[in-house]
Write an enzyme that holds these catalytic residues in place. Structure first.
Site, PDB file in Angstrom:
ATOM      1  N   HIS A  25       1.071  -0.872   0.090  1.00  0.00           N
ATOM      2  CA  HIS A  25       0.409  -0.039   0.027  1.00  0.00           C
ATOM      3  C   HIS A  25       0.611   0.914  -0.373  1.00  0.00           C
ATOM      4  O   HIS A  25       0.789   1.689  -0.356  1.00  0.00           O
ATOM      5  CB  HIS A  25      -0.899  -0.141   1.069  1.00  0.00           C
ATOM      6  CG  HIS A  25      -2.120  -1.283   1.277  1.00  0.00           C
ATOM      7  ND1 HIS A  25      -3.324  -0.881   0.618  1.00  0.00           N
ATOM      8  CD2 HIS A  25      -1.778  -2.384   1.443  1.00  0.00           C
ATOM      9  CE1 HIS A  25      -3.665  -1.850   0.915  1.00  0.00           C
ATOM     10  NE2 HIS A  25      -3.140  -2.841   1.130  1.00  0.00           N
ATOM     11  N   ASP A 123      -6.345   5.690   0.980  1.00  0.00           N
ATOM     12  CA  ASP A 123      -6.272   4.851   0.989  1.00  0.00           C
ATOM     13  C   ASP A 123      -7.236   4.240   1.212  1.00  0.00           C
ATOM     14  O   ASP A 123      -7.958   4.513   2.520  1.00  0.00           O
ATOM     15  CB  ASP A 123      -5.288   3.570   1.914  1.00  0.00           C
ATOM     16  CG  ASP A 123      -5.457   1.877   0.789  1.00  0.00           C
ATOM     17  OD1 ASP A 123      -3.881   1.857   0.845  1.00  0.00           O
ATOM     18  OD2 ASP A 123      -6.021   1.250   1.798  1.00  0.00           O
TER      19      ASP A 123
END
Ligand code: UDX
Length: 473
Positions: A25, A123
């Site tokens: 991520h 995110d």
């Protein structure tokens, strides 16, 4: 790789980016940050202290560490640092992080001597950020680090649950650790059936994601992620139109927030955001190997295998008689610190094993002929970006979906869907190394991607639209 021309502008607009603190991520978020910086924005990164990236690689960004600064906070002190347990942070920060995030954003928004903040980009799994951003009247865009296809399947989980597809999920006890569930699953013919709602999937692909039928906290996070991604001001995907065109049509039809598909690995490598030290000592050896002769093996940053299956891997690789470069992270083999389970002398001179590699550089090397991957989305997409065919051994989450898509939709890989069996591994490796059709398809896909980056192409235009959109906020 495309070189970004740096725009010389007065950086009068600022973007705050907030990645999930895991390698798969952090990489795309910092690639996005680099891209936005190259387009003239001022960049502030919010990050946890846990898994913080090397800030010295980003002297042009401002970093602010949040959420886990208090070593005495009982909610966060003693959380596991490795393995699946490390993901508990996602649950806890989503549950308890809102007040601090709001406070930190208020501080940033009130700074008079800094460029004004255009938006927050988090995110997608930081779903708690959506109501916080709304309460501050701050547009929040989302970076979704997996495929559009995966998002659509995740968005359909309640429906798939209602239709009974998750009915067997509670029988599986250990799929998150080592794929033991695979053998169990292959005993049941029903699980080989097609999923009506997603005809490219088999029922077992849904089960392998590892979500339980009821009372599943992970399912709750996914549900909130989907809901709040849809409610965001925009979605940024690490993908390109030619890869997932039907899925893009569905996303555009069903979600009002605009979507921007950007192939990050084509803009910046993920090397500078590596959370582990990269071994480069094997490059002289790799340079000497014939073109397309080496299998690169890597299973991402979090997967773990038990010793029995690790040995099947070893034998499968050795029996294939192909040269290989294998990333074995310390802790990859459950119960071992590194390579204790490796039988002495078995590997011979044919292969090299390292703890961590500059993956994208390896995939771009002319000696690499195939990538045996766990089908994490970054790995899958980096392989497409470099035109390398894949052998897919997914573990959980989005990986079984990516594996199915790679093998059955894109047809640029072979899916080892029956788990860890040395003969099947050997056959799959041999097949991918010589199958001209697979190689040709992945080459064409790469060419399509390269064309999309040229002015007028979909990926080029997507970057332009994103920059214009953020500038308009
Ligand atoms: C996790 C999930 O598994 C994945 O499915 C999801 O899409 C993102 O979060 P991870 O398992 O780490 O990620 O896999 P992946 O998405 O492939 O990301 C791994 C990253 O680490 C890639 O960018 C890869 O280039 C990098 N890497 C891996 C290295 O730089 N060196 C290595 O030796 C191995």
């Amino acid at each position: 790789m495309e070189t970004q021309t740096q725009t010389t502008v007065d950086r009068h607009r600022r973007i705050i980016l907030f990645p999930l603190p895991y390698q798969g991520h952090v990489n795309p978020m910092l690639q996005l940050a680099n891209l936005l910086y190259s387009k003239g924005f001022n960049i502030t990164i919010f990050h946890t202290n846990f898994n913080k990236p090397k800030t010295s690689n980003y002297p042009h960004f401002t970093f602010k560490f949040i959420l886990d600064n208090d070593p005495h906070d009982e909610r966060y002190c003693n959380l596991p640092l490795h393995g699946m347990g490390a993901f508990s942070r996602v649950l806890l920060f989503n549950q308890f992080g809102a007040d601090e995030l709001r406070h930190q954003l208020e501080l940033e928004l009130s700074k008079k001597d800094e460029p004004s903040v255009s938006c927050l980009i988090t995110d997608a799994l930081w779903h708690f950020a959506q109501p916080v951003a709304v309460s501050l009247n701050l547009p929040r865009l989302v970076l979704r680090t997996s495929s559009l296809f995966c998002f659509l399947v995740y968005a359909s989980l309640p429906l798939l649950n209602d239709r009974g597809y998750l009915d067997h999920s509670n029988d599986i006890t250990t799929p998150l650790l080592d794929g033991l569930g695979y053998q169990h699953l292959s005993d049941n013919n029903h699980l080989e059936e097609q999923v009506m709602e997603f005809p490219m999937l088999k029922v077992k692909d849904i089960i392998k994601m590892g979500f339980k039928k009821a009372n599943d906290v992970v399912g709750d996070v996914i549900g909130n992620m989907v809901k709040r991604t849809k409610a965001s001001s925009g979605i940024i995907w690490n993908s390109f139109k030619g890869l997932e065109e039907p899925e893009l049509e569905t996303v555009v039809r069903e979600i009002s927030a605009p979507s921007f598909l950007i192939p990050f690995p084509k803009h910046f490598t993920a090397s500078s955001s590596s959370l582990h030290e990269q071994d480069r000592t094997f490059f002289p050896w790799l340079d000497q190997q014939p073109p397309k002769s080496v299998v690169y093996v890597s299973f991402g940053s979090v997967s773990q295998l038990n010793e029995k299956h690790f040995l099947e891997m070893v034998h499968g690789l050795v029996d294939s008689k192909q040269s290989f470069l294998w990333v074995v992270r310390p802790g990859f083999v459950d119960g071992s610190t590194w390579l204790e389970a490796l039988p002495d002398g078995l590997m011979g001179e044919r292969g090299r094993i390292v703890k961590w590699a500059p993956q994208q550089e390896v995939l771009a090397h002319k000696a690499i002929g195939a990538f045996w991957t766990h089908s994490g989305w970054n790995s899958t997409f980096e392989s497409v970006c470099e035109g390398v065919p894949m052998i897919c051994s997914p573990f959980w989450g989005d990986q079984p979906l990516n594996a199915r898509y790679t093998s059955d939709v894109l047809k640029v890989g072979v899916y080892l869907e029956n788990g860890w069996k040395r003969e099947e591994i050997t056959n799959a490796i041999r097949r991918v190394m010589v199958d001209e059709e697979i190689r040709e398809r992945v080459k064409i896909l790469k060419q399509k991607l390269d064309v999309s980056l040229i002015k007028g192409g979909s990926s080029y235009e997507s970057v332009q639209s994103l920059v214009a959109y953020i500038s308009s906020l």
